[in-house]
Design a protein around this motif. Structure first.
Motif, PDB file in Angstrom:
ATOM      1  N   GLU A 179     -24.733 -38.242 -18.287  1.00 30.37           N
ATOM      2  CA  GLU A 179     -24.589 -39.506 -19.562  1.00 30.37           C
ATOM      3  C   GLU A 179     -26.040 -40.465 -20.172  1.00 30.37           C
ATOM      4  O   GLU A 179     -26.169 -40.153 -21.167  1.00 30.37           O
ATOM      5  CB  GLU A 179     -23.359 -39.450 -19.495  1.00 30.37           C
ATOM      6  N   THR A 180     -26.231 -41.394 -18.654  1.00 27.40           N
ATOM      7  CA  THR A 180     -26.103 -42.444 -19.377  1.00 27.40           C
ATOM      8  C   THR A 180     -27.851 -42.304 -18.393  1.00 27.40           C
ATOM      9  O   THR A 180     -27.308 -42.630 -17.172  1.00 27.40           O
ATOM     10  CB  THR A 180     -25.958 -43.771 -19.780  1.00 27.40           C
ATOM     11  N   LYS A 185     -31.647 -40.365 -22.274  1.00 30.48           N
ATOM     12  CA  LYS A 185     -30.118 -40.695 -21.524  1.00 30.48           C
ATOM     13  C   LYS A 185     -30.448 -42.324 -20.725  1.00 30.48           C
ATOM     14  O   LYS A 185     -29.605 -42.646 -20.718  1.00 30.48           O
ATOM     15  CB  LYS A 185     -29.694 -39.900 -20.630  1.00 30.48           C
TER      16      LYS A 185
END
Length: 430
Positions: free
Chosen positions: A263-264, A328
């Protein structure tokens, strides 16, 4: 230097600046079959050393690559030897230490980049001072040539930043070291000084270039810089990103098969990296990519290593996952990292990388404060440098010759007494 000959763009830039301007009693350079003038040789050696962004580094308020000065120093030594002066490898190493110290100590407290000017100004300055000394100049001659360097000032940094990044960042140091030799030669004809070149209220360097801030020297020059130099050992990347690459490679080993689940990507770094190599909007060419903190992290996560080829257009276009990873990235400054970056006894270049996954789980945060080439990791770097040496020469020289060269470097006494021309000839065509 030798490995740069693999690069097509580098091949376009080397050779005499004027077509076919070769010199019968000139200086030979790897990859070029005819000898050239002192200035052309300075340009070519400096450009080959710097092209792949794979030579040493020193980071402070300003940053740079002190071995860039070897273009002018080696060419001048070879030139002087042809003129009847004895010049040994030890002599050249001594001049190299002086150039490292001049460039590096000035980097400690003087930030050209904050005023929009490029660090290769300090290459021109160090080369001019040292080659003037090599050519027989005394204190006054060196003061005068330095004054002329300050009058010249330096190039703008615009070619190192998007949207203007070009291969000039790969040949700028070759240009700077050749300009230093050029000023030394002019100074030999007529040495004239400018006593207030720094302080003049209207036209001085401090006011015009440094926005009123004085150029300072904060410590005596000795051997601090050469002892604290950073070796670019394992992989080619802008040095502010080296520890980030190492952290990303460590994460690849455990999470390389989960890149699509990320996600990140949380990155903590130091202020210089934020200002110089992070948050780039476009990565249009290899020169952009090898100076992008996020790109270097992305390809290190993807591959578990880092090679020059990963910066090429074909590679970037062939792996869409790279752009997905770039989107990201969450890059923030750590005040601790920024402080320790400037501390004399630490000079860290810290980065940390952590992966946050879509299911809410997190990887460990991998923090690397000191890159492999740092003085705190000297024992670790020696075998890596040996492997780098072999790898960079393998496409040009036979295995037997490479082993002979390694043996030469292990025999310090013989090496230091060797004439510089004898040493240099080892790196010409096999």
């Amino acid at each position: 230097m030798i490995k740069s000959l693999d690069n097509e763009e580098c091949q376009m830039m080397i050779g005499p600046l004027e077509e076919d301007d070769f010199r019968e009693n000139g200086i030979k350079v790897p990859g070029i079959d005819k000898p050239m003038s002192l200035l052309d040789a300075s340009w070519n050696i400096g450009t080959l050393i710097r092209w792949l962004d794979y030579n040493d580094c020193f980071l402070a308020e300003e940053w740079g690559h002190p071995s860039d000065n070897l273009g002018g120093i080696i060419a001048t030594a070879l030139h002087l030897e042809k003129s009847g002066h004895r010049m040994t490898v030890r002599d050249v190493l001594g001049y190299m230490v002086k150039a490292h110290e001049i460039q590096g100590v000035l980097s400690l407290s003087n930030s050209l980049n904050r005023n929009g000017f490029d660090h290769v100004f300090l290459v021109k300055l160090a080369t001019a001072a040292v080659t003037t000394k090599m050519m027989g100049g005394g204190r006054e001659e060196i003061k005068n040539v330095l004054a002329n360097v300050f009058i010249d000032a330096g190039p703008l940094r615009i070619y190192r930043h998007s949207p203007n990044v070009t291969t000039r960042k790969s040949w700028a140091a070759g240009d700077a070291t050749a300009r230093g030799v050029h000023l030394s030669l002019l100074n030999r004809k007529m040495s004239e000084g400018y006593l207030n070149v720094l302080e003049d209220a209207d036209w001085g360097f401090n006011n015009v270039v440094m926005n009123g801030k004085d150029i300072t020297v904060t410590q005596e020059m000795n051997s601090y810089v050469i002892n604290n130099i950073l070796f670019k050992a394992g992989f080619p990347a802008e040095f502010h990103a080296q520890t980030a690459a190492e952290a990303a490679m460590a994460l690849h080993g455990k999470y390389g098969d989960r890149l699509a689940d990320i996600e990140t990507i949380k990155v903590k770094t130091h202020e210089s990296a934020i200002r110089i190599i992070a948050h780039k909007d476009k990565l249009d060419n290899p020169s952009d990519r090898d100076h992008s903190l996020e790109y270097i992290i992305a390809v290190s996560l993807l591959n578990g290593d880092l090679k020059t080829e990963y910066y090429y257009d074909e590679y970037h276009q062939g792996f869409p996952v790279i752009d997905d990873l770039l989107g990201k990235m969450d890059v923030t400054e750590s005040k601790d990292y920024s402080r320790e970056y400037l501390e004399r006894d630490k000079r860290s270049i810290a980065n940390s990388v952590q992966l946050i996954f879509k299911d809410g789980t997190e990887s460990e945060e991998i923090e690397v404060k000191y890159p492999v080439g740092h003085k705190f990791r000297r024992d670790e770097v020696r075998p890596i440098l040996g492997a780098k040496f072999k790898d960079n020469l393998k496409d040009f020289f036979s295995g037997e010759k490479i082993e002979d060269l390694l043996g030469l470097f292990e025999d310090r006494e013989t090496l230091e007494k060797m004439k510089i021309s004898e040493f240099w000839n080892n790196f010409l065509d096999d």
